[in-house]
Design a protein around this motif. Structure first.
Motif, PDB file in Angstrom:
ATOM      1  N   SER A 208       0.809  -1.218   0.000  1.00 55.55           N
ATOM      2  CA  SER A 208       0.000   0.000   0.000  1.00 55.55           C
ATOM      3  C   SER A 208       0.840   1.265   0.000  1.00 55.55           C
ATOM      4  O   SER A 208       0.362   2.335  -0.390  1.00 55.55           O
ATOM      5  CB  SER A 208      -0.932  -0.002   1.222  1.00 55.55           C
ATOM      6  OG  SER A 208      -0.162  -0.116   2.418  1.00 55.55           O
ATOM      7  N   SER A 262      -1.994   8.485  -0.733  1.00 56.46           N
ATOM      8  CA  SER A 262      -3.289   7.820  -0.550  1.00 56.46           C
ATOM      9  C   SER A 262      -4.426   8.824  -0.419  1.00 56.46           C
ATOM     10  O   SER A 262      -5.589   8.496  -0.656  1.00 56.46           O
ATOM     11  CB  SER A 262      -3.251   6.926   0.696  1.00 56.46           C
ATOM     12  OG  SER A 262      -2.882   7.694   1.842  1.00 56.46           O
ATOM     13  N   TRP A 266      -7.878   9.063  -6.673  1.00 53.68           N
ATOM     14  CA  TRP A 266      -7.306   8.158  -7.664  1.00 53.68           C
ATOM     15  C   TRP A 266      -8.143   8.088  -8.945  1.00 53.68           C
ATOM     16  O   TRP A 266      -7.650   7.701 -10.003  1.00 53.68           O
ATOM     17  CB  TRP A 266      -7.144   6.764  -7.078  1.00 53.68           C
ATOM     18  CG  TRP A 266      -6.034   6.679  -6.058  1.00 53.68           C
ATOM     19  CD1 TRP A 266      -5.517   7.710  -5.320  1.00 53.68           C
ATOM     20  CD2 TRP A 266      -5.301   5.514  -5.689  1.00 53.68           C
ATOM     21  NE1 TRP A 266      -4.519   7.261  -4.501  1.00 53.68           N
ATOM     22  CE2 TRP A 266      -4.356   5.913  -4.697  1.00 53.68           C
ATOM     23  CE3 TRP A 266      -5.350   4.178  -6.072  1.00 53.68           C
ATOM     24  CZ2 TRP A 266      -3.481   5.005  -4.104  1.00 53.68           C
ATOM     25  CZ3 TRP A 266      -4.470   3.275  -5.485  1.00 53.68           C
ATOM     26  CH2 TRP A 266      -3.544   3.688  -4.517  1.00 53.68           C
ATOM     27  N   LYS A 288      -8.773   1.408  -7.422  1.00 53.34           N
ATOM     28  CA  LYS A 288      -8.181   0.691  -6.291  1.00 53.34           C
ATOM     29  C   LYS A 288      -8.608  -0.769  -6.241  1.00 53.34           C
ATOM     30  O   LYS A 288      -7.823  -1.649  -5.891  1.00 53.34           O
ATOM     31  CB  LYS A 288      -8.547   1.385  -4.980  1.00 53.34           C
ATOM     32  CG  LYS A 288      -7.846   2.718  -4.760  1.00 53.34           C
ATOM     33  CD  LYS A 288      -8.142   3.267  -3.374  1.00 53.34           C
ATOM     34  CE  LYS A 288      -7.382   4.574  -3.129  1.00 53.34           C
ATOM     35  NZ  LYS A 288      -7.622   5.108  -1.762  1.00 53.34           N
TER      36      LYS A 288
END
Length: 325
Positions: A208, A262, A266, A288
């Motif tokens: 991650s 993060s 995205w 994701k």
């Protein structure tokens, strides 16, 4: 899965073909030929000869067609292999003397060939000699003179530059004869060399906190480009492109990494793959839920290992020699 979108032609991908020969002599390596010669057209191997077989052989079925037009072609190629084998054995000994070396593992190499742009007709030739993975002496076709990147090659540079019968024949072959043979080989292998294969594209992430990697494999030819876009615009910050590498089936692979916090949205990002000769881009949205991870996946870890191993062997055998544009 990736999907295709019709876009304008990718004019930035020029259609450039290449004919390259790699000649390698080595000493101090057991269970390894002391001499090898390998020919490539557009990075597809066409010929092979070494000091064990002492015979130059075709590596593609379509290369056998050369004999119909030139009956003594493979016989002459074998003669060239034998002649260069003797020359390179002497050259590696000369190089060892220049560097004051007596033992150990040493490799003397030459990369020789040309590139031809079938749209503009531009031709570029190159003749590079390396020793132990570093440039030793290089031909500059623009000035028809030799360049010595290391002090140990200065003697050879001065000798060759003073002899008009060294650089002139080289220039004639590299700029005239080489592209003519390249065009001939392209006509023999047109079905193979002029094809276009689109890749499968995956989004990978080791963990991650690792960069997000867009990985494309199975494409042909190797004239391709891949990049990340945000809101439809290409981005460069936080992006690292990898080299195009060969697969064992004759196709190619490449990847481009993206460092993305993060906290970012995205859904604004997508990976774009472009292949010369194809009007459509392969676009893969960053989602994701569709990211494959290497965590706990031994198969992907093996893939990474063998990719690194391939890079090491390529550097060792070919001495990191690349054509100068």
């Amino acid at each position: 899965p990736p999907f295709l979108v019709s876009l304008n032609l990718c004019f930035f991908l020029t259609v450039t073909h290449s004919l390259r020969y790699f000649y390698t002599a080595s000493s101090g390596i057991s269970d390894f030929p002391s001499y090898m010669s390998v020919g490539f057209v557009d990075d597809v191997q066409i010929s092979y000869c070494d000091s064990r077989t002492n015979r130059n052989i075709p590596k593609q079925e379509w290369m056998k067609e050369v004999s119909s037009e030139h009956p003594r072609y493979w016989e002459e190629e074998t003669d060239t292999c034998l002649d260069k084998q003797q020359t390179f054995k002497l050259n590696i000994e000369f190089a060892k003397q220049r560097f004051n070396q007596t033992g150990g593992v040493h490799v003397y190499q030459q990369m020789y060939g040309c590139e031809w742009d079938d749209e503009t007709g531009e031709v570029k030739g190159y003749d590079q000699i390396g020793y132990d993975g570093e440039d030793f002496i290089v031909l500059d076709l623009r000035t028809r003179s030799w360049i010595a990147p290391v002090q140990e090659a200065v003697t050879s540079k001065n000798k060759w530059n003073s002899d008009i019968f060294v650089a002139s024949p080289e220039s004639f072959y590299l700029t005239l004869m080489c592209p003519e043979w390249l065009k001939k080989y392209l006509s023999y292998g047109r079905r193979t060399l002029m094809r276009t294969d689109l890749p499968s594209v995956s989004i990978l992430q080791k963990s991650s906190s690792s960069p997000i990697s867009c990985f494309a494999t199975g494409f042909y030819p190797n004239r391709a480009e891949m990049f990340w876009r945000k809101d439809g615009a290409e981005i460069h910050d936080g992006v690292e492109k990898g080299e195009i590498l060969p697969n064992n089936d004759g196709t190619f692979q490449m990847s481009v990494d993206l460092n993305l916090p993060s906290s970012e949205d995205w859904t604004k990002y997508e990976c774009v793959f472009q292949l010369s000769g194809i009007e459509r881009d392969v676009i893969t949205p960053l989602e994701k839920t569709k990211i494959s991870t290497n965590e706990g996946n031994t198969l992907k870890l093996r893939f990474v290992f063998f990719t690194l191993l391939h890079g090491f062997l390529t550097d060792f055998i070919f001495g990191k020699q690349k054509s100068r544009q």
